[in-house]
Design an enzyme around this catalytic site. Sequence first.
Site, PDB file in Angstrom:
ATOM      1  N   LYS A 211       0.726  -1.286  -0.030  1.00 35.79           N
ATOM      2  CA  LYS A 211      -0.058  -0.087  -0.080  1.00 35.79           C
ATOM      3  C   LYS A 211       0.799   1.354   0.207  1.00 35.79           C
ATOM      4  CE  LYS A 211      -3.552   2.448   2.797  1.00 35.79           C
ATOM      5  NZ  LYS A 211      -4.555   2.388   4.011  1.00 35.79           N
ATOM      6  N   GLU A 217      10.424  -4.822   4.501  1.00 42.86           N
ATOM      7  CA  GLU A 217      10.555  -5.986   4.107  1.00 42.86           C
ATOM      8  C   GLU A 217      10.182  -6.322   2.799  1.00 42.86           C
ATOM      9  OE1 GLU A 217       8.690  -4.913   6.714  1.00 42.86           O
ATOM     10  OE2 GLU A 217       8.975  -6.386   8.342  1.00 42.86           O
ATOM     11  N   GLY A 272      -4.794  -1.833   5.019  1.00 42.42           N
ATOM     12  CA  GLY A 272      -4.085  -2.866   4.359  1.00 42.42           C
ATOM     13  C   GLY A 272      -4.889  -4.439   4.782  1.00 42.42           C
ATOM     14  N   ARG A 273      -5.298  -4.606   5.948  1.00 40.43           N
ATOM     15  CA  ARG A 273      -5.836  -5.853   6.494  1.00 40.43           C
ATOM     16  C   ARG A 273      -7.410  -5.760   5.917  1.00 40.43           C
ATOM     17  NH1 ARG A 273      -4.679  -2.179  10.261  1.00 40.43           N
ATOM     18  NH2 ARG A 273      -6.555  -1.610  11.655  1.00 40.43           N
ATOM     19  N   GLU A 358      -4.970  -6.667  14.696  1.00 41.81           N
ATOM     20  CA  GLU A 358      -4.326  -5.355  14.316  1.00 41.81           C
ATOM     21  C   GLU A 358      -5.477  -4.209  14.405  1.00 41.81           C
ATOM     22  OE1 GLU A 358      -0.671  -4.766  11.438  1.00 41.81           O
ATOM     23  OE2 GLU A 358      -2.461  -4.039  10.214  1.00 41.81           O
ATOM     24  N   HIS A 389      -5.714 -33.365  17.702  1.00 43.47           N
ATOM     25  CA  HIS A 389      -4.715 -34.018  18.471  1.00 43.47           C
ATOM     26  C   HIS A 389      -3.391 -33.211  18.754  1.00 43.47           C
ATOM     27  CE1 HIS A 389      -6.559 -37.600  16.719  1.00 43.47           C
ATOM     28  NE2 HIS A 389      -7.154 -36.881  15.792  1.00 43.47           N
ATOM     29  N   LYS A 513       9.302  -0.912  14.120  1.00 41.65           N
ATOM     30  CA  LYS A 513       9.806  -0.624  12.968  1.00 41.65           C
ATOM     31  C   LYS A 513      10.878   0.153  13.086  1.00 41.65           C
ATOM     32  CE  LYS A 513       5.650  -0.916  10.073  1.00 41.65           C
ATOM     33  NZ  LYS A 513       4.731  -0.259   9.256  1.00 41.65           N
TER      34      LYS A 513
END
Length: 549
Positions: A211, A217, A272-273, A358, A389, A513
């Site tokens: 965005k 990253e 973004g999410r 978030e 399990h 960050k």
Amino acid sequence: MNADGRTRLNQTPEWTALAKHREELGDVQMRELFAADSGRGTAYTLRVGDLYVDYSKHLVTDDTLRLLRELAAATDVFGLRDAMFRGEKINSTENRAVLHTALRAPRDAVVEVDGENVVPGVHAVLDKMADFAERVRSGAWTGHTGERIRNVVNVGIGGSDLGPAMAYEVLRAFTDRDLTVRFVSNVDGADLHEAVRDLDPAQTLFVIASKTFTTIETVTNATSARGWLLDALGDEAAVAKHFVALSTNAEKVAEFGIDTANMFEFWDWVGGRYSYDSAIGLALMIAIGPDNFREMLDGFRIVDEHFRTAPAESNVPLLLGLLGIWYGNFHDAQSHAVLPYSHYLSKFTAYLQQLDMESNGKYVGRDGREVEWQTGPVVWGTPGTNGQHAYYQLIHQGTKLIPADFIGFARPVAELSGELKAQHDLLMANFFAQTQALAFGKTPEEVRAEGVPEELVPHKTFKGNHPTTTILAPELTPSVLGQLVALYEHKVFVQGAVWDIDSFDQWGVELGKVLARRVEPALTEGAEVEGLDASTRALVATYRELRGR
Ligand code: F6P
């Protein structure tokens, strides 16, 4: 009082009434609730689109639900919802509209931000994506050497990764199986290495999703990906055929060296999410094709319309949001499990973690004051039956209350055949058995009746009373995926509205960050970093020693 003159949430009469009601209910047992109302198993259900939602296995009565709805009314959840749909700037700390719902609005809808209808722009981008996706799928779009694109690598992180990566897994049966589609997010070089090590650069398209186009990253991985491509193809001009960008930031895209003609735009009013149904879904659209992508958007829209128009009594996102509040704020539940009984939903809960945590991981209210109530839960879970399990023991017999959503499908995906198709009933038998066991448990008397020695009776007793919501759909399709995601988006919205927090900013991720940028020179060059605490300084020194520096 809130700073803006409204009564604080936990001082409202509606909150107090719920607290009192909780005390009165005490340790009410689900066995009792079902015994008292033989119709509960069907009465406590709702439908939205293709989703059948059973909320009978909850520690609630009609009174609980009424009181929860009264809390929603007192906190004006529907008022905020309408403001969101109208394009008002409800993300107050960033002064932005919140309009992921406009991403799936029909062509003729009108949704205005600052007096401008955003819907034509949404459809222009969708059309551009569809055109590009078709060209890649058909082989009309070729790489620099004229070879067909056979591999698509999405490079992004957070909302620019989790959504498309999740949806790609969910809809695998709808993908072009001749295309290899991978998702790279981690700045750990191993991620990109593993994604491209067996790919032919001449046949590989990188979709750089960010965005902001400033995320360290993504920019780092995209730069390395460009290096990998150019090492093989040896010509800067290759970038234009092998890199496209998905972003709101044309300037940064151009700075990176991607032709803005190959950029697919979205807007600051898409969080973004909340973005994988925007241009951020391009890799997904290439994989599943534009028609399936549009069907997915239709699914989103079904739930948007339901959330926008259904009365409180039958509004499913409202109900799910309020049930979460009931447990988080009145039963001290700390977490919420989402347990899909579909292998294809293996990344669904990880996607929901960002969506929910978030959004609602906030301790400051919209008025800038600290809240005095619990906000977002820890969201976790993996597909059944694997979890059974592993960690279900704790849900069944541990000391914590963990409300859970069980998501299942009546039919296996069409691609399965023969015995694999038949296994679906066994999968779903587990699905139904688990919510039954969680709700009703097994009493000491029932255990004894099986001839269990007395000393083992406590160990083999299941107290039950663990609340679950069951969401059952006919089949996993693009539309059903859209419906499920929109359901959770709006559930998260409801909770944020009641808790009086801004669900659409994410300031909490910033500090880490900034500190990472500050610490990096200490690792690489041994630079003296001002203000490093004693623990971090010692850790950095040990790291450098172990790293051989
Ligand atoms: O750091 C968190 C975050 O800002 C998320 O909200 C976002 O989805 C992710 O980083 C990626 O951001 P971008 O799409 O701008 O690269």
